[in-house]
Design a protein around this motif. Structure first.
Motif, PDB file in Angstrom:
ATOM      1  N   UNK A   1     -56.974  61.325  48.877  1.00 49.23           N
ATOM      2  CA  UNK A   1     -56.418  60.594  47.773  1.00 49.23           C
ATOM      3  C   UNK A   1     -55.103  59.956  48.229  1.00 49.23           C
ATOM      4  N   UNK A   2     -54.837  58.764  47.737  1.00 47.59           N
ATOM      5  CA  UNK A   2     -53.600  58.060  48.093  1.00 47.59           C
ATOM      6  C   UNK A   2     -52.661  58.016  46.886  1.00 47.59           C
ATOM      7  N   UNK A   3     -51.450  58.538  47.101  1.00 47.74           N
ATOM      8  CA  UNK A   3     -50.424  58.552  46.074  1.00 47.74           C
ATOM      9  C   UNK A   3     -49.308  57.575  46.426  1.00 47.74           C
ATOM     10  N   UNK A   4     -48.772  56.913  45.413  1.00 51.73           N
ATOM     11  CA  UNK A   4     -47.569  56.102  45.582  1.00 51.73           C
ATOM     12  C   UNK A   4     -46.552  56.575  44.557  1.00 51.73           C
ATOM     13  N   UNK A   5     -45.357  56.850  45.046  1.00 51.87           N
ATOM     14  CA  UNK A   5     -44.249  57.213  44.180  1.00 51.87           C
ATOM     15  C   UNK A   5     -43.168  56.149  44.332  1.00 51.87           C
ATOM     16  N   UNK A   6     -42.809  55.514  43.229  1.00 51.84           N
ATOM     17  CA  UNK A   6     -41.711  54.556  43.257  1.00 51.84           C
ATOM     18  C   UNK A   6     -40.504  55.227  42.604  1.00 51.84           C
ATOM     19  N   UNK A   7     -39.382  55.231  43.310  1.00 48.99           N
ATOM     20  CA  UNK A   7     -38.161  55.842  42.792  1.00 48.99           C
ATOM     21  C   UNK A   7     -37.129  54.746  42.591  1.00 48.99           C
ATOM     22  N   UNK A   8     -36.609  54.662  41.362  1.00 53.30           N
ATOM     23  CA  UNK A   8     -35.679  53.594  40.998  1.00 53.30           C
ATOM     24  C   UNK A   8     -34.257  54.098  40.757  1.00 53.30           C
ATOM     25  N   UNK A   9     -34.021  55.379  40.948  1.00 53.49           N
ATOM     26  CA  UNK A   9     -32.700  55.952  40.692  1.00 53.49           C
ATOM     27  C   UNK A   9     -32.093  56.505  41.977  1.00 53.49           C
ATOM     28  N   UNK A  10     -30.784  56.545  42.006  1.00 55.97           N
ATOM     29  CA  UNK A  10     -30.062  57.018  43.183  1.00 55.97           C
ATOM     30  C   UNK A  10     -30.003  58.535  43.286  1.00 55.97           C
ATOM     31  N   UNK A  11     -29.444  59.001  44.383  1.00 57.11           N
ATOM     32  CA  UNK A  11     -29.336  60.439  44.612  1.00 57.11           C
ATOM     33  C   UNK A  11     -28.204  61.061  43.802  1.00 57.11           C
ATOM     34  N   UNK A  12     -28.334  62.348  43.544  1.00 55.97           N
ATOM     35  CA  UNK A  12     -27.291  63.185  42.957  1.00 55.97           C
ATOM     36  C   UNK A  12     -26.989  62.907  41.486  1.00 55.97           C
ATOM     37  N   UNK A  13     -27.486  61.824  40.912  1.00 56.92           N
ATOM     38  CA  UNK A  13     -27.275  61.555  39.490  1.00 56.92           C
ATOM     39  C   UNK A  13     -28.509  61.920  38.668  1.00 56.92           C
ATOM     40  N   UNK A  14     -29.659  61.787  39.280  1.00 63.24           N
ATOM     41  CA  UNK A  14     -30.933  62.078  38.635  1.00 63.24           C
ATOM     42  C   UNK A  14     -31.754  62.958  39.571  1.00 63.24           C
ATOM     43  N   UNK A  15     -32.759  63.622  39.046  1.00 64.93           N
ATOM     44  CA  UNK A  15     -33.610  64.502  39.845  1.00 64.93           C
ATOM     45  C   UNK A  15     -34.867  63.800  40.347  1.00 64.93           C
ATOM     46  N   UNK A  16     -34.963  62.502  40.119  1.00 64.94           N
ATOM     47  CA  UNK A  16     -36.186  61.778  40.463  1.00 64.94           C
ATOM     48  C   UNK A  16     -36.527  61.855  41.940  1.00 64.94           C
ATOM     49  N   UNK A  17     -35.555  61.696  42.815  1.00 57.90           N
ATOM     50  CA  UNK A  17     -35.858  61.738  44.251  1.00 57.90           C
ATOM     51  C   UNK A  17     -36.306  63.141  44.656  1.00 57.90           C
ATOM     52  N   UNK A  18     -35.746  64.157  44.006  1.00 58.13           N
ATOM     53  CA  UNK A  18     -36.158  65.530  44.304  1.00 58.13           C
ATOM     54  C   UNK A  18     -37.610  65.769  43.882  1.00 58.13           C
ATOM     55  N   UNK A  19     -37.962  65.253  42.718  1.00 55.54           N
ATOM     56  CA  UNK A  19     -39.346  65.400  42.231  1.00 55.54           C
ATOM     57  C   UNK A  19     -40.311  64.680  43.164  1.00 55.54           C
ATOM     58  N   UNK A  20     -39.984  63.449  43.532  1.00 55.43           N
ATOM     59  CA  UNK A  20     -40.842  62.687  44.455  1.00 55.43           C
ATOM     60  C   UNK A  20     -40.938  63.392  45.805  1.00 55.43           C
ATOM     61  N   UNK A  21     -39.820  63.920  46.282  1.00 57.77           N
ATOM     62  CA  UNK A  21     -39.793  64.648  47.560  1.00 57.77           C
ATOM     63  C   UNK A  21     -40.768  65.832  47.528  1.00 57.77           C
ATOM     64  N   UNK A  22     -40.657  66.672  46.493  1.00 56.13           N
ATOM     65  CA  UNK A  22     -41.512  67.866  46.427  1.00 56.13           C
ATOM     66  C   UNK A  22     -42.984  67.514  46.230  1.00 56.13           C
ATOM     67  N   UNK A  23     -43.259  66.524  45.395  1.00 53.00           N
ATOM     68  CA  UNK A  23     -44.654  66.091  45.216  1.00 53.00           C
ATOM     69  C   UNK A  23     -45.231  65.529  46.515  1.00 53.00           C
ATOM     70  N   UNK A  24     -44.449  64.688  47.198  1.00 50.97           N
ATOM     71  CA  UNK A  24     -44.911  64.086  48.457  1.00 50.97           C
ATOM     72  C   UNK A  24     -45.155  65.152  49.515  1.00 50.97           C
ATOM     73  N   UNK A  25     -44.240  66.079  49.610  1.00 54.07           N
ATOM     74  CA  UNK A  25     -44.363  67.147  50.608  1.00 54.07           C
ATOM     75  C   UNK A  25     -45.631  67.973  50.374  1.00 54.07           C
ATOM     76  N   UNK A  26     -45.886  68.336  49.123  1.00 53.61           N
ATOM     77  CA  UNK A  26     -47.079  69.129  48.803  1.00 53.61           C
ATOM     78  C   UNK A  26     -48.362  68.328  49.023  1.00 53.61           C
TER      79      UNK A  26
END
Length: 116
Positions: A1-26
C-alpha cells in the motif's frame, strides 16, 4: 500500500510532524511505501540547522525516515519563502514543487493532510 502524508505545520508548535513521523515509521516497517510532502510551514521540519538540545530533534527524525526508505519532498517555493535553501535541508530530502506531489498522488492508496 502507498501512503502519502502532507504536513503543513512547523516543528515544536504542533504535533503533526510527530504523528506523520510515527505513522511513516510504522508503515515502512510493515513494508508499505511512504511519501511525505512538506508544504507551507511544514518545510521548516527539514531544516538541518535545527539544533534542539532539550527537545526532540525534528531534522534528525526526518533523516532517520529517509534512511529507512521514506521519500520526503519539500515545496521549494514554500521553503525559499521561509529562508530555507537547498543547502540547508536534510540530506536525502527532495527540494521540488507541487508537480512532485501531484505525480505521487496519482497512484497512492491513502492521502492524509496534517494542517492547522
Amino acid at each position: 500500500m502507498k501512503f502519502i502524508f502532507m504536513v503543513r505545520t512547523g516543528p515544536y508548535s504542533y504535533q503533526n510532524i510527530d504523528t506523520a513521523y510515527h505513522l511513516a515509521k510504522r508503515a515502512v516497517d510493515k513494508g508499505h511505501d511512504v511519501f511525505i510532502y512538506l508544504y507551507e510551514d511544514g518545510t521548516i521540519n527539514t531544516n538541518s540547522e535545527i539544533k534542539s538540545l532539550e527537545e526532540r530533534n525534528i531534522a534528525e527524525m526526518m533523516k532517520e525516515l529517509v534512511d529507512k526508505g521514506v521519500r520526503i519532498g519539500v515545496c521549494g517555493t514554500c521553503a525559499k519563502f521561509r529562508g530555507i535553501s537547498k543547502k540547508s535541508i536534510v540530506e536525502g530530502v527532495k527540494y521540488a514543487g507541487l508537480a512532485l506531489l501531484v505525480g505521487e498522488i496519482q497512484d497512492c492508496d491513502r492521502f492524509v493532510s496534517f494542517g492547522y
